[in-house]
Design a protein around this motif. Structure first.
Motif, PDB file in Angstrom:
ATOM      1  N   GLU A  64       0.849  -1.189   0.000  1.00  0.00           N
ATOM      2  CA  GLU A  64       0.000   0.000   0.000  1.00  0.00           C
ATOM      3  C   GLU A  64       0.882   1.236   0.000  1.00  0.00           C
ATOM      4  OE1 GLU A  64      -3.052   2.363   2.963  1.00  0.00           O
ATOM      5  OE2 GLU A  64      -3.033   0.162   3.028  1.00  0.00           O
ATOM      6  N   THR A  65       0.662   2.135  -0.941  1.00  0.00           N
ATOM      7  CA  THR A  65       1.493   3.317  -1.070  1.00  0.00           C
ATOM      8  C   THR A  65       0.660   4.583  -0.976  1.00  0.00           C
ATOM      9  OG1 THR A  65       2.985   4.526  -2.549  1.00  0.00           O
ATOM     10  CG2 THR A  65       1.294   3.180  -3.592  1.00  0.00           C
ATOM     11  N   THR A  66       1.320   5.669  -0.617  1.00  0.00           N
ATOM     12  CA  THR A  66       0.652   6.965  -0.554  1.00  0.00           C
ATOM     13  C   THR A  66       0.657   7.651  -1.921  1.00  0.00           C
ATOM     14  OG1 THR A  66       2.736   7.990   0.138  1.00  0.00           O
ATOM     15  CG2 THR A  66       1.229   7.295   1.878  1.00  0.00           C
ATOM     16  N   ASP A  67       1.360   7.083  -2.911  1.00  0.00           N
ATOM     17  CA  ASP A  67       1.378   7.649  -4.258  1.00  0.00           C
ATOM     18  C   ASP A  67       0.052   7.398  -4.970  1.00  0.00           C
ATOM     19  OD1 ASP A  67       4.015   8.539  -4.062  1.00  0.00           O
ATOM     20  OD2 ASP A  67       4.805   6.595  -4.661  1.00  0.00           O
ATOM     21  N   THR A  68      -0.327   8.285  -5.874  1.00  0.00           N
ATOM     22  CA  THR A  68      -1.561   8.114  -6.627  1.00  0.00           C
ATOM     23  C   THR A  68      -1.347   7.164  -7.801  1.00  0.00           C
ATOM     24  OG1 THR A  68      -1.125   9.957  -8.137  1.00  0.00           O
ATOM     25  CG2 THR A  68      -2.268  10.459  -6.053  1.00  0.00           C
ATOM     26  N   LEU A  69      -2.432   6.610  -8.317  1.00  0.00           N
ATOM     27  CA  LEU A  69      -2.335   5.747  -9.491  1.00  0.00           C
ATOM     28  C   LEU A  69      -1.791   6.529 -10.678  1.00  0.00           C
ATOM     29  CD1 LEU A  69      -2.973   2.837 -10.438  1.00  0.00           C
ATOM     30  CD2 LEU A  69      -5.177   3.691 -11.240  1.00  0.00           C
ATOM     31  N   GLN A  70      -2.215   7.784 -10.818  1.00  0.00           N
ATOM     32  CA  GLN A  70      -1.746   8.595 -11.936  1.00  0.00           C
ATOM     33  C   GLN A  70      -0.236   8.807 -11.875  1.00  0.00           C
ATOM     34  OE1 GLN A  70      -3.458   9.711 -14.662  1.00  0.00           O
ATOM     35  NE2 GLN A  70      -1.432  10.316 -15.384  1.00  0.00           N
ATOM     36  N   SER A  71       0.329   8.869 -10.683  1.00  0.00           N
ATOM     37  CA  SER A  71       1.776   9.058 -10.578  1.00  0.00           C
ATOM     38  C   SER A  71       2.521   7.880 -11.185  1.00  0.00           C
ATOM     39  CB  SER A  71       2.186   9.247  -9.118  1.00  0.00           C
ATOM     40  OG  SER A  71       2.106   8.041  -8.378  1.00  0.00           O
ATOM     41  N   PHE A  72       1.952   6.675 -11.085  1.00  0.00           N
ATOM     42  CA  PHE A  72       2.578   5.498 -11.692  1.00  0.00           C
ATOM     43  C   PHE A  72       2.394   5.499 -13.207  1.00  0.00           C
ATOM     44  CE2 PHE A  72       1.972   4.034  -7.299  1.00  0.00           C
ATOM     45  CZ  PHE A  72       3.263   3.635  -7.022  1.00  0.00           C
ATOM     46  N   VAL A  73       1.265   5.992 -13.664  1.00  0.00           N
ATOM     47  CA  VAL A  73       1.059   6.137 -15.108  1.00  0.00           C
ATOM     48  C   VAL A  73       2.162   7.018 -15.692  1.00  0.00           C
ATOM     49  CG1 VAL A  73      -0.471   7.043 -16.899  1.00  0.00           C
ATOM     50  CG2 VAL A  73      -1.437   5.811 -14.945  1.00  0.00           C
ATOM     51  N   ASP A  74       2.506   8.078 -14.984  1.00  0.00           N
ATOM     52  CA  ASP A  74       3.517   9.016 -15.461  1.00  0.00           C
ATOM     53  C   ASP A  74       4.939   8.449 -15.369  1.00  0.00           C
ATOM     54  OD1 ASP A  74       1.500  10.851 -15.926  1.00  0.00           O
ATOM     55  OD2 ASP A  74       1.714  11.793 -13.964  1.00  0.00           O
ATOM     56  N   ARG A  75       5.185   7.562 -14.414  1.00  0.00           N
ATOM     57  CA  ARG A  75       6.543   7.107 -14.132  1.00  0.00           C
ATOM     58  C   ARG A  75       6.928   5.803 -14.818  1.00  0.00           C
ATOM     59  NH1 ARG A  75       6.025   6.797  -7.849  1.00  0.00           N
ATOM     60  NH2 ARG A  75       8.086   5.850  -7.952  1.00  0.00           N
ATOM     61  N   LEU A  76       5.951   4.963 -15.124  1.00  0.00           N
ATOM     62  CA  LEU A  76       6.253   3.619 -15.605  1.00  0.00           C
ATOM     63  C   LEU A  76       6.293   3.540 -17.131  1.00  0.00           C
ATOM     64  CD1 LEU A  76       4.105   1.579 -13.047  1.00  0.00           C
ATOM     65  CD2 LEU A  76       6.603   1.718 -13.154  1.00  0.00           C
ATOM     66  N   PRO A  77       6.964   2.511 -17.686  1.00  0.00           N
ATOM     67  CA  PRO A  77       7.080   2.361 -19.151  1.00  0.00           C
ATOM     68  C   PRO A  77       5.731   2.114 -19.826  1.00  0.00           C
ATOM     69  CG  PRO A  77       8.675   0.977 -17.985  1.00  0.00           C
ATOM     70  CD  PRO A  77       7.724   1.483 -16.951  1.00  0.00           C
ATOM     71  N   TRP A  78       5.746   2.150 -21.164  1.00  0.00           N
ATOM     72  CA  TRP A  78       4.520   2.046 -21.955  1.00  0.00           C
ATOM     73  C   TRP A  78       3.726   0.775 -21.692  1.00  0.00           C
ATOM     74  CZ3 TRP A  78       3.650  -2.142 -25.004  1.00  0.00           C
ATOM     75  CH2 TRP A  78       4.761  -2.944 -25.319  1.00  0.00           C
ATOM     76  N   TYR A  79       4.413  -0.318 -21.332  1.00  0.00           N
ATOM     77  CA  TYR A  79       3.713  -1.595 -21.171  1.00  0.00           C
ATOM     78  C   TYR A  79       2.926  -1.688 -19.865  1.00  0.00           C
ATOM     79  CZ  TYR A  79       8.167  -2.711 -18.807  1.00  0.00           C
ATOM     80  OH  TYR A  79       9.286  -2.683 -18.010  1.00  0.00           O
ATOM     81  N   PHE A  80       3.020  -0.655 -19.025  1.00  0.00           N
ATOM     82  CA  PHE A  80       2.074  -0.518 -17.918  1.00  0.00           C
ATOM     83  C   PHE A  80       0.935   0.355 -18.431  1.00  0.00           C
ATOM     84  CE2 PHE A  80       5.759  -1.909 -15.593  1.00  0.00           C
ATOM     85  CZ  PHE A  80       5.222  -2.652 -14.546  1.00  0.00           C
ATOM     86  N   TYR A  81      -0.210  -0.249 -18.637  1.00  0.00           N
ATOM     87  CA  TYR A  81      -1.309   0.442 -19.315  1.00  0.00           C
ATOM     88  C   TYR A  81      -2.516   0.548 -18.393  1.00  0.00           C
ATOM     89  CZ  TYR A  81      -4.832   1.623 -22.807  1.00  0.00           C
ATOM     90  OH  TYR A  81      -5.832   2.242 -23.507  1.00  0.00           O
ATOM     91  N   ARG A  82      -3.131   1.725 -18.388  1.00  0.00           N
ATOM     92  CA  ARG A  82      -4.315   1.933 -17.548  1.00  0.00           C
ATOM     93  C   ARG A  82      -5.534   1.360 -18.261  1.00  0.00           C
ATOM     94  NH1 ARG A  82      -5.455   7.268 -13.905  1.00  0.00           N
ATOM     95  NH2 ARG A  82      -6.993   6.303 -12.526  1.00  0.00           N
ATOM     96  N   THR A  83      -5.945   0.193 -17.841  1.00  0.00           N
ATOM     97  CA  THR A  83      -7.029  -0.534 -18.498  1.00  0.00           C
ATOM     98  C   THR A  83      -8.397  -0.165 -17.955  1.00  0.00           C
ATOM     99  OG1 THR A  83      -6.792  -2.333 -16.891  1.00  0.00           O
ATOM    100  CG2 THR A  83      -5.541  -2.512 -18.956  1.00  0.00           C
ATOM    101  N   HIS A  84      -8.416   0.557 -16.874  1.00  0.00           N
ATOM    102  CA  HIS A  84      -9.658   0.863 -16.175  1.00  0.00           C
ATOM    103  C   HIS A  84      -9.361   2.041 -15.256  1.00  0.00           C
ATOM    104  CE1 HIS A  84     -12.814   0.311 -13.083  1.00  0.00           C
ATOM    105  NE2 HIS A  84     -13.500  -0.344 -13.983  1.00  0.00           N
ATOM    106  N   ARG A  85     -10.375   2.715 -14.817  1.00  0.00           N
ATOM    107  CA  ARG A  85     -10.185   3.844 -13.899  1.00  0.00           C
ATOM    108  C   ARG A  85      -9.394   3.434 -12.661  1.00  0.00           C
ATOM    109  NH1 ARG A  85     -15.120   7.513 -11.392  1.00  0.00           N
ATOM    110  NH2 ARG A  85     -13.824   8.908 -10.153  1.00  0.00           N
TER     111      ARG A  85
END
Length: 237
Positions: free
Chosen positions: A170-191
């Protein structure tokens, strides 16, 4: 990281000027925007994507915009520093995952301590990216995770959970922060889901949406029907 970019939002022009003048003499920091309302601050974050946002807790409309957790989820990642007249708001700052709370009048040595803390944290993230690792901020510390170990990241009851085959964090970071930081193959498939496409083994229909299943585990993550075509296209890329 050479320069930390900062947005300042306060209804008091004198406060904005004092912050601007204090930061101007530090080459490690740069103010890239100033505003006096929550709506303008959200627009500023979208357009300029600052590393840090210094915010007056009593800023007009701030609680219906930036402090709205569902709204903040879709903003570019940033670190938050709260300022205000009430010295008892430190706990409230923790609830918003702020890196610090500064009562007015601002103690500038404390402000710069917070800014250097953020700069060091972001610099570590950049360094770890070259090692194919990511630094995750937990409630009571930090953990380093290999990207290849992450199956998916999800939001549960407004909490961000990182799933590996064996563990959950469990992290205090937001999901959007991971979208911004991770490579293309991490894809937001759902809200509520960000999945590692390299780990997907199969996809099954589930009601009006889909579930993805991952190699070496029985864990699953949701895929919106609006995203399924894009997921297929990325999986065969």
């Amino acid at each position: 990281m050479e320069t930390l970019t900062i947005a300042v939002a306060d209804k008091d022009s004198d406060i904005i000027v004092s912050i601007r003048e204090s930061i101007a003499i530090h080459s490690n920091f740069e103010i890239i925007g100033e505003t006096k309302t929550g709506e303008d601050l959200v627009e500023l974050i979208f357009l300029k994507q600052p590393n840090v946002v210094i915010v007056d807790y009593d800023l007009p409309s701030i609680h219906s915009t930036l402090f709205n957790s569902e709204y903040k989820e879709f903003l570019p990642a940033f670190q938050l520093i709260l300022i205000g007249r009430d010295k008892s708001l430190a706990i409230e700052a923790f609830n918003y995952s702020a890196v610090g709370y500064l009562p007015k009048p601002i103690d500038f040595p404390r402000l710069f301590s917070c800014l250097y803390k953020v700069k060091d944290f972001l610099s570590m993230n950049i360094q770890n990216a070259t090692d194919n690792r990511i630094l995750i901020k937990l409630n009571n510390g930090f953990v380093y995770i290999q990207l290849e170990d992450i199956l998916f990241i999800e939001i549960i009851a407004r909490k961000t959970i990182i799933h590996t085959v064996k563990n959950m964090y469990e992290t205090t970071d937001t999901l959007q922060s991971f979208v911004d930081r991770l490579p293309w193959y991490f894809y937001r498939t759902h809200r509520s889901f960000l999945i590692n496409l390299k780990k997907v083994e199969r996809i099954e229909l589930f009601g009006e949406s889909y579930l993805s299943y991952f190699k070496g585990t029985n864990k699953s993550a949701g895929i919106s029907k609006l995203k399924i075509r894009k997921v297929h296209a990325l999986l065969i890329r």
